[in-house]
Design a protein around this motif. Sequence first.
Motif, PDB file in Angstrom:
ATOM      1  N   GLY A 163       0.873  -1.066  -0.075  1.00  0.00           N
ATOM      2  CA  GLY A 163       0.033  -0.035   0.065  1.00  0.00           C
ATOM      3  C   GLY A 163       0.709   1.133  -0.198  1.00  0.00           C
ATOM      4  N   GLY A 179      -5.189   3.775  -0.816  1.00  0.00           N
ATOM      5  CA  GLY A 179      -5.205   2.331  -0.804  1.00  0.00           C
ATOM      6  C   GLY A 179      -4.334   1.771  -2.437  1.00  0.00           C
TER       7      GLY A 179
ATOM      8  N   PRO B 192      -8.433  -0.510   0.552  1.00  0.00           N
ATOM      9  CA  PRO B 192      -8.086   0.684   1.532  1.00  0.00           C
ATOM     10  C   PRO B 192      -6.845   0.309   2.181  1.00  0.00           C
ATOM     11  CG  PRO B 192      -9.980  -0.421   2.235  1.00  0.00           C
ATOM     12  CD  PRO B 192      -9.687  -1.227   1.083  1.00  0.00           C
ATOM     13  N   SER B 193      -6.012   1.437   2.511  1.00  0.00           N
ATOM     14  CA  SER B 193      -4.678   1.240   3.238  1.00  0.00           C
ATOM     15  C   SER B 193      -5.042   1.060   4.788  1.00  0.00           C
ATOM     16  CB  SER B 193      -3.872   2.422   3.118  1.00  0.00           C
ATOM     17  OG  SER B 193      -4.546   3.557   3.977  1.00  0.00           O
TER      18      SER B 193
END
Lengths: 210, 210
Positions: A163, A179, B192-193
């Motif tokens: 990421g 992300g 998503p991170s």
Amino acid sequence: MSDRTRLTRKPERGTDDPAVLHRLLDEARIAHVGFVREGSPVVLPMAVGRDGDRLLLHGSTGAGMFLAARSGIEVSVAVTHLDGLVFARSAFDHSMNYRSAVLFGVATPVAPGEKEHALKVVTEHLIPGRWDEVRSPTPKELAATTVLEVPLTEVSVKVRAAGPGEDAGDGEDHSVWAGVVPLRTVADDPIPSPITGSSTALPRSVRAFL
Amino acid sequence: MSDRTRLTRKPERGTDDPAVLHRLLDEARIAHVGFVREGSPVVLPMAVGRDGDRLLLHGSTGAGMFLAARSGIEVSVAVTHLDGLVFARSAFDHSMNYRSAVLFGVATPVAPGEKEHALKVVTEHLIPGRWDEVRSPTPKELAATTVLEVPLTEVSVKVRAAGPGEDAGDGEDHSVWAGVVPLRTVADDPIPSPITGSSTALPRSVRAFL
């Protein structure tokens, strides 16, 4: 520190693992081949296949013939897979996830007696199972075929699979989405050629792509 | 002779149409950049963007820095889209549909005062709309950024967009399926991170990929 954090902290890394290299090459259809012609760099796309510890290159363009006419020519061959786009909270930290191999070596034409084997390896590499579904090359076709080989001895492999760099105290606006958007190649519905009968069944090699 | 036949008879063709070149470059995310280092060829993948009649190249690897340290270095830049696999009835006639541009020229670092513009062009090229969603680069980040430019003056564009060569009297076994399996790149679900909140909405730049 988790594996994920470790990846995030050092997102780009080289690897000497031959399994990573082999898989990366085995998934490739195109390689970009660079050489020096009259002192200037030239880069060309060529079809690619792996035969054990050598990379096979196949192309029929004029410049491919330039390469083939040499008994051996120094090349750099790059194979790259773009696996994803990395969205960060700052423009600067945007990145891409990828796997790349950059090979250095001397490309030589495959010997005449090995050409059919080499053509089979490249064909099966690109379309597994196709060789046995179709007519084999004639001697005349083989004579018109050039396959180059480069040994897999000097290779640099880099992988980024992570990421975006981030941490709770990095001062960025954490309400911004960050992300990865993964990317991959897919096949669409096969398009039969004009004289392929509408009742002709899709062969196994085509169905494998669907 | 129909357009289709014409394409089949001359499946690989060059074109001077700048619209074909521009579209091909605008759809690209990666270019393969070749240069000569101590007499030997080197090919590297770099992120790419088009700014009018110049190609912008962005990369942060060690060898990218080698390129950047020069006030100007001769390069060949290849951009290739693999659009499909071409299934024929003989092994020899298998092919690929593709669009490729091979550019020759001198790569020079974008001037300091133009860096932010160049970084914006590359970012917007790769992820349209992202620039305005995120924090702009600081002077320090810009100083650490290198973007190279190459003018789009000497370019060779080739397109193959056709089925396999075939005709009713070609002596092949016409019960064998022949045709094209189109290939394209798709995005999978965004990931998503770790510190992106689960309630954070996907921004427009991400949704555009879905």
